[in-house]
Design an enzyme around this catalytic site. Structure first.
Site, PDB file in Angstrom:
ATOM      1  N   HIS A  98      74.067  95.409 104.123  1.00 58.21           N
ATOM      2  CA  HIS A  98      73.007  94.773 104.914  1.00 58.21           C
ATOM      3  C   HIS A  98      72.172  93.914 103.957  1.00 58.21           C
ATOM      4  O   HIS A  98      70.951  93.950 104.010  1.00 58.21           O
ATOM      5  CB  HIS A  98      72.134  95.831 105.599  1.00 58.21           C
ATOM      6  CG  HIS A  98      72.805  96.514 106.748  1.00 58.21           C
ATOM      7  ND1 HIS A  98      72.117  96.974 107.844  1.00 58.21           N
ATOM      8  CD2 HIS A  98      74.119  96.794 106.990  1.00 58.21           C
ATOM      9  CE1 HIS A  98      72.975  97.538 108.698  1.00 58.21           C
ATOM     10  NE2 HIS A  98      74.188  97.447 108.199  1.00 58.21           N
ATOM     11  N   ASP A 121      83.369  76.471  96.395  1.00 58.20           N
ATOM     12  CA  ASP A 121      84.196  77.143  95.397  1.00 58.20           C
ATOM     13  C   ASP A 121      84.915  78.345  96.011  1.00 58.20           C
ATOM     14  O   ASP A 121      85.933  78.804  95.488  1.00 58.20           O
ATOM     15  CB  ASP A 121      83.331  77.643  94.226  1.00 58.20           C
ATOM     16  CG  ASP A 121      83.034  76.537  93.222  1.00 58.20           C
ATOM     17  OD1 ASP A 121      83.769  75.537  93.193  1.00 58.20           O
ATOM     18  OD2 ASP A 121      82.047  76.677  92.471  1.00 58.20           O
ATOM     19  N   HIS A 172      74.195  92.160 113.379  1.00 56.40           N
ATOM     20  CA  HIS A 172      74.470  93.299 112.530  1.00 56.40           C
ATOM     21  C   HIS A 172      74.348  92.871 111.056  1.00 56.40           C
ATOM     22  O   HIS A 172      73.235  92.808 110.544  1.00 56.40           O
ATOM     23  CB  HIS A 172      75.849  93.877 112.882  1.00 56.40           C
ATOM     24  CG  HIS A 172      76.182  95.152 112.187  1.00 56.40           C
ATOM     25  ND1 HIS A 172      77.248  95.937 112.549  1.00 56.40           N
ATOM     26  CD2 HIS A 172      75.604  95.777 111.137  1.00 56.40           C
ATOM     27  CE1 HIS A 172      77.293  97.000 111.757  1.00 56.40           C
ATOM     28  NE2 HIS A 172      76.309  96.914 110.896  1.00 56.40           N
ATOM     29  N   TYR A 230      90.792  76.700  87.289  1.00 60.05           N
ATOM     30  CA  TYR A 230      89.623  77.534  87.014  1.00 60.05           C
ATOM     31  C   TYR A 230      90.100  78.899  86.554  1.00 60.05           C
ATOM     32  O   TYR A 230      91.070  79.427  87.079  1.00 60.05           O
ATOM     33  CB  TYR A 230      88.761  77.673  88.267  1.00 60.05           C
ATOM     34  CG  TYR A 230      87.509  78.480  88.037  1.00 60.05           C
ATOM     35  CD1 TYR A 230      86.326  77.867  87.643  1.00 60.05           C
ATOM     36  CD2 TYR A 230      87.526  79.854  88.184  1.00 60.05           C
ATOM     37  CE1 TYR A 230      85.178  78.608  87.419  1.00 60.05           C
ATOM     38  CE2 TYR A 230      86.391  80.613  87.953  1.00 60.05           C
ATOM     39  CZ  TYR A 230      85.220  79.983  87.571  1.00 60.05           C
ATOM     40  OH  TYR A 230      84.086  80.727  87.336  1.00 60.05           O
TER      41      TYR A 230
END
Lengths: 232, 232, 232, 232
Positions: A98, A121, A172, A230
């Site tokens: 949360h 990204d 939620h 990367y």
């Protein structure tokens, strides 16, 4: 020693990352780690504080939500994890928090617009927010239905769970996933950062627009495309 | 011992400052340190977590972006650093982060207005935001072009990189620099503080105006002018 | 051992509180501690990082701003401290920070409205923001004039520096003071908390109004009035 | 050893949680722990810094606010605690903080709307804000009246203190309670998280609406209803 020791440790370590990354207070979150060959996952026990956790307290559950090993009751969100593992065959970890900003977007029932390369990204689309489920589904098997609520959204919007590893469940909070439990938690932290930056962007410029297509694809491709450069 | 040990340690120390100053999570940033006499710089390897770094892992690259020493792949932003070192002869360090507030201004495509002396202590102009580059440039050598995107902005706006050591790259994030890698990181933290204060200022007073000229110059001059009296 | 050892240690300890209370980064602040019998105060040296400070590095300055003891250059804001000590006879410590929210109100050129008892526990009026000084004053002895800028505001608004121990200097940042350097820093932290709450209050309810008179006085009086019953 | 050792330690531990959970600075808060069989509670002494507290410094007070044991003066909010213990027979701990976001809602004189399941996990209604009391009550026995201000609000709105364990006192700050002092502090931290998320929700979507009824009840019931399945 449990035959599920590996995923218990993976789930434990990943759960312990949640408070360290400031993604939860008290027991506001849970992470699971799957063992696909055994058809089970290890998940945090329900309502147990992070500083009281240990690998041995993780509960082993199968993909139908049945407890296979462990004396504690598993997270109340266990069925959501089970449904996602059962239907999405290429994920190995799921995280639910949360966290403040991501949860606020979920409460606001808005997709998070892709405003910059930090977001691109990770994925090249808005992070979608699933609309609240129907009253019938809520009154039925709620956590089980939450899994379908997420998968239905991905079907409707023609999204791939392998490319986009995060979602907001309306009113939620977020769920994230990945190849491992560690990656799922990583995605939770990234989502929280993106969610905060997106609100700030709109506050700085209410007319802010999404990233241009070329830049969106460039950043996603350099991390995830066939010619990615990367990382190591 | 490498002949580049000094800049490897400088780059390592400066990179380690990024998480300590809350400017990055995970691998969201990179710092380099140049040795001008040798024509090279040391930079963070790509995608390696800060807690796994060591001076030896820094990669040595020349001002054309060619790796000179080191087994790891350098930061994906290496060519941007190389271009800036090659053309801006008086900088010794460069830092790139996705720090929250500075990145939000970059995503909002707005210059940061000079609202107070905290900003004016560092420079007397708005901190400029470079517009996104053309699709052709993005599809070409993207990171290389990012260096020119920054330098072009400075030319157009007649700014001096020696007076203004920070910039926002539109839809991306900030770059900062300085005489040393340490100063470049210092500037990243200052930019983040200025960026946050500027948004708050506009929220407190949507009609807030820039600092008056006399005050702007006074603060810049007392730190940087010929009769400066700040520091030892 | 210096005859000013006590105020050196008091100033040192109070300065070290600034980063601990998240009120400064780098060298963005300074605190002084006065010895009224000796007619001097100890103040942070200019531009020295907090982790390099020690009591011995504090500079002893008289109320005209002349250095009496110490080899380092005192804070560039020293003359502001000197003027306030010279004219306000009952203060023993002064703190100056660029703390984020208080500075944003200063940059917005707004007084901080007294919205709640957190504020009223400290003073029963809005925390005033001094308008920027004239160009002539800026170009003259700037830091010296800052002291008068503050005192003039208190005269105009008929405020007592013994009841209200904090002020915003327009486009600059806050100054706070108190019987001791420790209390001055305490007031800086309280001001920052009040400044943040006030912005949030206006964001939650743009029509928010000030605290009613009876409540304002009740809270101020229970801490500071003749029948106060707060503390030991 | 005091016969009230248990509640002294409970109150001490709960008070020490306040700074750890970032709910207070300095002395901005107090927690008490009741021993119902003895008809007393242990509470923080007034104006004493958290790092100077110890269980022995807790003050024992009866439900009429009379000090029963202890040499220090109890918290200035003691009478509010006493009134609530006297009238609400099933609470064992009370916490009062000036936590940033909850206090901002109290200053804004607004109820906190129930926007999501984080809130609904704790209670299914808006968190109410008591309007400021009348001038007569303020000038009378202020802290005593604050207790009635809270209870009157619960009566008017037909709320149960056993279901809703938190309230905002208008222009002041939050109070929370629970079966134990530890639970009261837990509720303070949850309230602060809910208060922050609610503001962010409105900033992301000014037209955000409350959680639908079915979802509100589902989340409250799964934690607190007869068939609850959260926790062990």
């Amino acid at each position: 020693m449990s035959r599920y020791q590996d995923i218990k440790e993976a789930a434990y370590n990943a759960n312990m990352q949640l408070p360290e990354l400031n993604l939860v207070i008290f027991t506001f979150g849970n992470v699971s780690a799957a063992d696909r060959s055994a058809g089970v996952f290890a998940i945090k026990p329900s309502g147990v504080a992070y500083n009281e956790l240990s690998p041995d307290k993780m509960v082993i559950v199968d993909f139908d939500g049945k407890t296979v090993e462990g004396t504690l009751r598993p997270s109340s969100d266990t069925l959501t994890h089970a449904v996602l593992y059962k239907h999405w065959h290429h994920i190995g970890g799921i995280a639910h928090t949360h966290s403040t900003y991501a949860t606020a977007w979920a409460q606001a029932l808005r997709h998070i617009p892709v405003f910059g390369t930090t977001h691109a990204d990770y994925n090249s689309v808005d992070i979608p927010c699933a609309p609240p489920m129907s009253d019938e589904m809520i009154k039925g098997d709620y956590e089980y239905q939450t899994g379908f609520q997420i998968m239905d959204l991905f079907k409707e919007q023609e999204l791939s769970y392998e490319e986009l590893e995060m979602v907001l469940v309306g009113n939620h909070a977020p769920f994230t996933w990945g190849k491992t439990a560690e990656k799922a938690v990583h995605n939770s932290a990234v989502l929280e950062a993106i969610a905060k930056m997106a609100l700030l962007t709109e506050q700085i410029n209410p007319a802010a627009t999404r990233l241009k297509e070329a830049l969106k694809w460039k950043h996603f491709e350099r991390k995830h495309g066939p010619g990615s450069y990367y990382g190591q």
